[in-house]
Design a protein around this motif. Structure first.
Motif, PDB file in Angstrom:
ATOM      1  N   GLY A 280       9.384  -7.056  -1.839  1.00 38.55           N
ATOM      2  CA  GLY A 280       8.223  -7.284  -0.986  1.00 38.55           C
ATOM      3  C   GLY A 280       7.021  -7.772  -1.769  1.00 38.55           C
ATOM      4  N   ALA A 281       6.191  -8.580  -1.121  1.00 39.59           N
ATOM      5  CA  ALA A 281       5.010  -9.138  -1.785  1.00 39.59           C
ATOM      6  C   ALA A 281       4.065  -8.023  -2.207  1.00 39.59           C
ATOM      7  N   GLY A 282       3.626  -8.091  -3.448  1.00 33.39           N
ATOM      8  CA  GLY A 282       2.658  -7.130  -3.948  1.00 33.39           C
ATOM      9  C   GLY A 282       3.232  -5.812  -4.397  1.00 33.39           C
ATOM     10  N   GLY A 283       4.543  -5.624  -4.254  1.00 33.66           N
ATOM     11  CA  GLY A 283       5.148  -4.335  -4.554  1.00 33.66           C
ATOM     12  C   GLY A 283       5.072  -3.942  -6.014  1.00 33.66           C
ATOM     13  N   ASN A 284       5.456  -4.846  -6.902  1.00 33.77           N
ATOM     14  CA  ASN A 284       5.439  -4.503  -8.326  1.00 33.77           C
ATOM     15  C   ASN A 284       4.012  -4.355  -8.848  1.00 33.77           C
ATOM     16  N   ALA A 285       3.098  -5.175  -8.329  1.00 33.58           N
ATOM     17  CA  ALA A 285       1.690  -5.008  -8.694  1.00 33.58           C
ATOM     18  C   ALA A 285       1.176  -3.653  -8.219  1.00 33.58           C
ATOM     19  N   ALA A 286       1.660  -3.189  -7.065  1.00 34.71           N
ATOM     20  CA  ALA A 286       1.260  -1.877  -6.551  1.00 34.71           C
ATOM     21  C   ALA A 286       1.751  -0.759  -7.458  1.00 34.71           C
ATOM     22  N   VAL A 287       2.955  -0.906  -8.019  1.00 35.07           N
ATOM     23  CA  VAL A 287       3.476   0.099  -8.952  1.00 35.07           C
ATOM     24  C   VAL A 287       2.619   0.131 -10.215  1.00 35.07           C
ATOM     25  N   VAL A 288       2.303  -1.055 -10.749  1.00 38.10           N
ATOM     26  CA  VAL A 288       1.447  -1.139 -11.934  1.00 38.10           C
ATOM     27  C   VAL A 288       0.092  -0.489 -11.648  1.00 38.10           C
ATOM     28  N   GLY A 289      -0.456  -0.763 -10.459  1.00 42.38           N
ATOM     29  CA  GLY A 289      -1.741  -0.178 -10.087  1.00 42.38           C
ATOM     30  C   GLY A 289      -1.695   1.320  -9.950  1.00 42.38           C
ATOM     31  N   ALA A 290      -0.573   1.851  -9.472  1.00 40.82           N
ATOM     32  CA  ALA A 290      -0.439   3.303  -9.326  1.00 40.82           C
ATOM     33  C   ALA A 290      -0.452   3.990 -10.685  1.00 40.82           C
ATOM     34  N   PHE A 291       0.207   3.394 -11.677  1.00 42.20           N
ATOM     35  CA  PHE A 291       0.164   3.955 -13.028  1.00 42.20           C
ATOM     36  C   PHE A 291      -1.261   3.937 -13.560  1.00 42.20           C
ATOM     37  N   ALA A 292      -1.960   2.818 -13.346  1.00 44.66           N
ATOM     38  CA  ALA A 292      -3.332   2.713 -13.836  1.00 44.66           C
ATOM     39  C   ALA A 292      -4.239   3.729 -13.158  1.00 44.66           C
ATOM     40  N   ALA A 293      -4.069   3.902 -11.837  1.00 48.51           N
ATOM     41  CA  ALA A 293      -4.897   4.852 -11.102  1.00 48.51           C
ATOM     42  C   ALA A 293      -4.650   6.287 -11.556  1.00 48.51           C
ATOM     43  N   ALA A 294      -3.431   6.559 -11.990  1.00 51.37           N
ATOM     44  CA  ALA A 294      -3.096   7.906 -12.464  1.00 51.37           C
ATOM     45  C   ALA A 294      -3.438   8.092 -13.940  1.00 51.37           C
ATOM     46  N   GLY A 295      -3.934   7.023 -14.587  1.00 50.69           N
ATOM     47  CA  GLY A 295      -4.240   7.102 -16.012  1.00 50.69           C
ATOM     48  C   GLY A 295      -2.995   7.251 -16.861  1.00 50.69           C
ATOM     49  N   ARG A 296      -1.910   6.621 -16.406  1.00 51.51           N
ATOM     50  CA  ARG A 296      -0.614   6.779 -17.079  1.00 51.51           C
ATOM     51  C   ARG A 296      -0.144   5.434 -17.617  1.00 51.51           C
ATOM     52  N   ASN A 297       0.695   5.489 -18.655  1.00 49.73           N
ATOM     53  CA  ASN A 297       1.341   4.310 -19.221  1.00 49.73           C
ATOM     54  C   ASN A 297       2.846   4.423 -19.053  1.00 49.73           C
TER      55      ASN A 297
ATOM     56  N   VAL B 258       0.848  -1.206   0.000  1.00 51.30           N
ATOM     57  CA  VAL B 258       0.000   0.000   0.000  1.00 51.30           C
ATOM     58  C   VAL B 258       0.877   1.247   0.000  1.00 51.30           C
ATOM     59  N   ALA B 259       1.933   1.212   0.785  1.00 49.90           N
ATOM     60  CA  ALA B 259       2.841   2.356   0.835  1.00 49.90           C
ATOM     61  C   ALA B 259       3.534   2.552  -0.511  1.00 49.90           C
ATOM     62  N   VAL B 260       3.895   1.448  -1.174  1.00 55.62           N
ATOM     63  CA  VAL B 260       4.527   1.553  -2.491  1.00 55.62           C
ATOM     64  C   VAL B 260       3.569   2.214  -3.478  1.00 55.62           C
ATOM     65  N   HIS B 261       2.307   1.801  -3.451  1.00 57.80           N
ATOM     66  CA  HIS B 261       1.295   2.390  -4.337  1.00 57.80           C
ATOM     67  C   HIS B 261       1.182   3.889  -4.081  1.00 57.80           C
ATOM     68  N   GLU B 262       1.070   4.281  -2.812  1.00 65.23           N
ATOM     69  CA  GLU B 262       0.883   5.691  -2.471  1.00 65.23           C
ATOM     70  C   GLU B 262       2.093   6.523  -2.883  1.00 65.23           C
ATOM     71  N   ARG B 263       3.284   6.023  -2.617  1.00 59.73           N
ATOM     72  CA  ARG B 263       4.489   6.796  -2.941  1.00 59.73           C
ATOM     73  C   ARG B 263       4.714   6.872  -4.449  1.00 59.73           C
ATOM     74  N   THR B 264       4.401   5.780  -5.137  1.00 61.72           N
ATOM     75  CA  THR B 264       4.518   5.812  -6.599  1.00 61.72           C
ATOM     76  C   THR B 264       3.530   6.819  -7.182  1.00 61.72           C
ATOM     77  N   ARG B 265       2.304   6.798  -6.697  1.00 57.85           N
ATOM     78  CA  ARG B 265       1.291   7.725  -7.193  1.00 57.85           C
ATOM     79  C   ARG B 265       1.722   9.173  -6.950  1.00 57.85           C
ATOM     80  N   ALA B 266       2.306   9.441  -5.789  1.00 51.61           N
ATOM     81  CA  ALA B 266       2.758  10.805  -5.481  1.00 51.61           C
ATOM     82  C   ALA B 266       3.847  11.259  -6.449  1.00 51.61           C
ATOM     83  N   VAL B 267       4.789  10.353  -6.759  1.00 56.68           N
ATOM     84  CA  VAL B 267       5.857  10.708  -7.711  1.00 56.68           C
ATOM     85  C   VAL B 267       5.269  10.950  -9.096  1.00 56.68           C
ATOM     86  N   LEU B 268       4.319  10.119  -9.512  1.00 58.22           N
ATOM     87  CA  LEU B 268       3.703  10.286 -10.834  1.00 58.22           C
ATOM     88  C   LEU B 268       2.934  11.601 -10.930  1.00 58.22           C
ATOM     89  N   ASP B 269       2.246  11.973  -9.857  1.00 61.52           N
ATOM     90  CA  ASP B 269       1.485  13.223  -9.874  1.00 61.52           C
ATOM     91  C   ASP B 269       2.397  14.429 -10.033  1.00 61.52           C
TER      92      ASP B 269
END
Length: 340
Positions: free
Chosen positions: A251-268, A226-237
């Motif tokens: 860590g488990a789920g980390g790379n999926a969290a990064v992929v999800g952060a891009f999707a949530a930001a509407g980014r590729n 969850v922290a990876v997702h939040e921090r990735t999203r902040a950097v993308l914004d």
């Protein structure tokens, strides 16, 4: 051609006459290259047989001490169990001390040192306390995946992490080509030299190939996806120019969290390079969410670690040395059917 055997023994092993073997050993000429190879193979066979005699009936107690995510330690246990038959006639008995998070590793190593251990396979952060604890052990220590080069370990097994980072930079640049864009670098917390070396190799090669690209780091200080997702999203914004990802995250789920952060930001992104072919990364590869995974053969690493312990105990001939693994580049098109 150095060897400890009588000409009669080599001749019997090779199925050649003693005169022919004598001619080969003293390099007198007049023999075919194939005959020379047969003599060399005979000596190698005798070496192996002698080693098996020394190993026959011997049991080695090896302690595996690891601070790593559960998915990685499970892979190591599976790799060791799969390799045990290949180590016969020696018998390897193992005790596992596995920690998914911070632990009193110096205390654990001190306890191992008081036991009847004959060797330690260690994955630990490179801290002064751990290095000191290794120095107090009276048994050979082999570091796995991440090294402690200033400690009294006898060998390191695993990939050359600096080369792995440079390989990741090469792949990122091959994918991005002439396109502009910055790179998101994702890593875990802690003082693991392996990740530091990967990052150093990546930075150096990116600096050489694309000095104008920025490297923007996301560090998971909490071991939470969850922290990876939040921090990735902040950097993308804050940085609309990010077009690539290099993840050293374990860590488990980390790379999926990064992929999800891009999707949530509407980014590729154009390229995503990660490490280790576990179940999570395999699934992301097969959906093309990850472009490539840098992998190494854990079974070979574990085998080399056990052989290093036996060699340090005098049960096998040869010089003790570190044994870097080959870096394998896995893509969605050459993903093996069975992980680890």
């Amino acid at each position: 051609m150095k060897h400890p055997y009588r000409i009669r023994e080599i001749a019997a092993q090779a199925g050649l006459s003693e005169a022919t073997v004598d001619r080969v050993l003293h390099e007198r000429g007049g023999v075919r290259d194939s005959t020379v190879r047969e003599v060399r193979q005979a000596i190698a066979d005798l070496d192996r047989q002698q080693s098996q005699v020394r190993l026959g009936g011997r049991t080695f107690m090896v302690d595996v001490v690891m601070q790593a995510p559960a998915r990685f330690t499970a892979a190591i246990k599976g790799a060791l169990e799969a390799e045990l038959p290949a180590l016969r006639p020696a018998v390897i008995r193992s005790r596992f001390h596995l920690f998914d998070g911070p632990a009193d590793l110096p205390g654990v190593l001190a306890k191992v040192g008081r036991s009847r251990s004959q060797g330690v396979i260690l994955k630990a952060p490179d801290t002064p306390e751990v290095v000191e604890a290794v120095g107090h052990l009276g048994v050979p220590v082999v570091t796995l995946v991440t090294d402690l080069p200033t400690s009294k370990r006898v060998a390191y097994v695993g990939i050359d992490n600096a080369d792995a980072g440079a390989t990741a930079a090469y792949l990122v640049e091959q994918w991005l080509a002439e396109r502009a864009g910055d790179v998101l670098v994702v890593r875990g917390r802690g003082s693991f030299r392996g990740e530091d070396e990967r990052l150093g190799g990546f930075r150096a090669e990116m600096g050489r190939r694309a000095p104008n690209r920025r490297l923007l780091e996301v560090v998971d200080e909490e071991d939470r996806s969850v922290a990876v997702h939040e921090r990735t999203r902040a950097v993308l914004d804050r940085n609309p120019s990010v077009r690539a990802v290099y993840s050293m995250y374990a860590g488990a789920g980390g790379n999926a969290a990064v992929v999800g952060a891009f999707a949530a930001a509407g980014r590729n992104y154009d390229v995503f390079v990660a490490h280790d072919l576990d179940d999570e990364n395999t699934a992301l590869l097969r959906t093309h969410a990850i472009s490539a995974v840098l992998h190494h053969d854990l079974r070979a690493d574990v085998r080399h670690a056990c052989l290093a312990v036996m060699r340090a105990q005098g049960a096998l001939p040869g010089r003790l040395r570190s044994n870097p693994s080959a870096i394998q580049v896995i893509t969605p098109f050459n993903t093996p059917p069975v992980e680890f």
